[in-house]
Scaffold this active site. Structure first.
Site, mmCIF file in Angstrom:
data_model
loop_
_atom_site.group_PDB
_atom_site.id
_atom_site.type_symbol
_atom_site.label_atom_id
_atom_site.label_comp_id
_atom_site.label_asym_id
_atom_site.label_seq_id
_atom_site.Cartn_x
_atom_site.Cartn_y
_atom_site.Cartn_z
ATOM 1 N N HIS A 1 25.596 -10.414 -1.926
ATOM 2 C CA HIS A 1 25.076 -9.856 -3.169
ATOM 3 C C HIS A 1 23.686 -10.428 -3.473
ATOM 4 O O HIS A 1 23.474 -11.631 -3.372
ATOM 5 C CB HIS A 1 26.051 -10.179 -4.299
ATOM 6 C CG HIS A 1 25.820 -9.400 -5.537
ATOM 7 N ND1 HIS A 1 26.268 -9.821 -6.754
ATOM 8 C CD2 HIS A 1 25.202 -8.212 -5.761
ATOM 9 C CE1 HIS A 1 25.938 -8.938 -7.683
ATOM 10 N NE2 HIS A 1 25.279 -7.951 -7.104
ATOM 11 N N TYR B 1 1.936 2.735 2.318
ATOM 12 C CA TYR B 1 2.901 2.177 1.365
ATOM 13 C C TYR B 1 4.325 2.695 1.569
ATOM 14 O O TYR B 1 5.115 2.744 0.626
ATOM 15 C CB TYR B 1 2.425 2.398 -0.077
ATOM 16 C CG TYR B 1 1.065 1.803 -0.300
ATOM 17 C CD1 TYR B 1 0.898 0.430 -0.409
ATOM 18 C CD2 TYR B 1 -0.072 2.612 -0.345
ATOM 19 C CE1 TYR B 1 -0.362 -0.128 -0.576
ATOM 20 C CE2 TYR B 1 -1.338 2.061 -0.511
ATOM 21 C CZ TYR B 1 -1.468 0.694 -0.627
ATOM 22 O OH TYR B 1 -2.714 0.141 -0.786
ATOM 23 N N ALA B 2 4.660 3.051 2.787
ATOM 24 C CA ALA B 2 6.029 3.474 3.115
ATOM 25 C C ALA B 2 6.844 2.228 3.450
ATOM 26 O O ALA B 2 7.212 1.983 4.600
ATOM 27 C CB ALA B 2 6.016 4.466 4.269
#
Length: 131
Positions: free
Chosen positions: A20, A120-121
């Protein structure tokens, strides 16, 4: 042989080890990756595999509670932003400066390099619990 969608052994291992709030990043071919962060290099050629192909595959197995995107994607790659929002319509998005995103790679379990050649991928996926 593994029956689930993610058959890349490195990606499968990293997802299995995540807890988590842990982070995994997927990005374009040009993203600089810190030497201390594991890089899983899938890039073959320009656009192969695409960012969205890899993201879709990872999302078959990884529970995600939040995503982080570069603020710059809004103006520099709005089509990619729209594709991400369509794929993860219920997932909260935090937009951060690209420089901060590069620094956050130090806190990721791994970076998956795609053949994507658009600006910006890149995405940080924050894992959720499945219970």
């Amino acid at each position: 042989m593994k029956k689930t969608k993610v058959i890349n052994s490195d990606i499968s291992r990293v997802i299995a080890q995540m807890g988590h709030f842990d982070k995994l990043s997927i990005g374009d071919a040009g993203m600089p990756v810190p030497r201390t962060t594991e890089k899983i290099d899938l890039a073959v050629t320009n656009g192969v595999p695409s960012f969205m192909e890899v993201l879709n595959n990872v999302l078959e197995e990884l529970a995600v509670q939040r995503i982080y995107l570069a603020e710059e994607i809004k103006t520099e790659n709005p089509d990619m932003l729209a594709a991400i929002e369509t794929r993860l319509p219920e997932t909260p998005i935090s937009f951060i400066p690209h420089t901060e995103m590069k620094q956050e790679l130090n806190n990721c379990h791994a970076f998956i390099r795609t053949g994507e050649m658009t600006p910006y991928a890149n995405i940080l996926l924050e894992s959720n619990v499945v219970f």
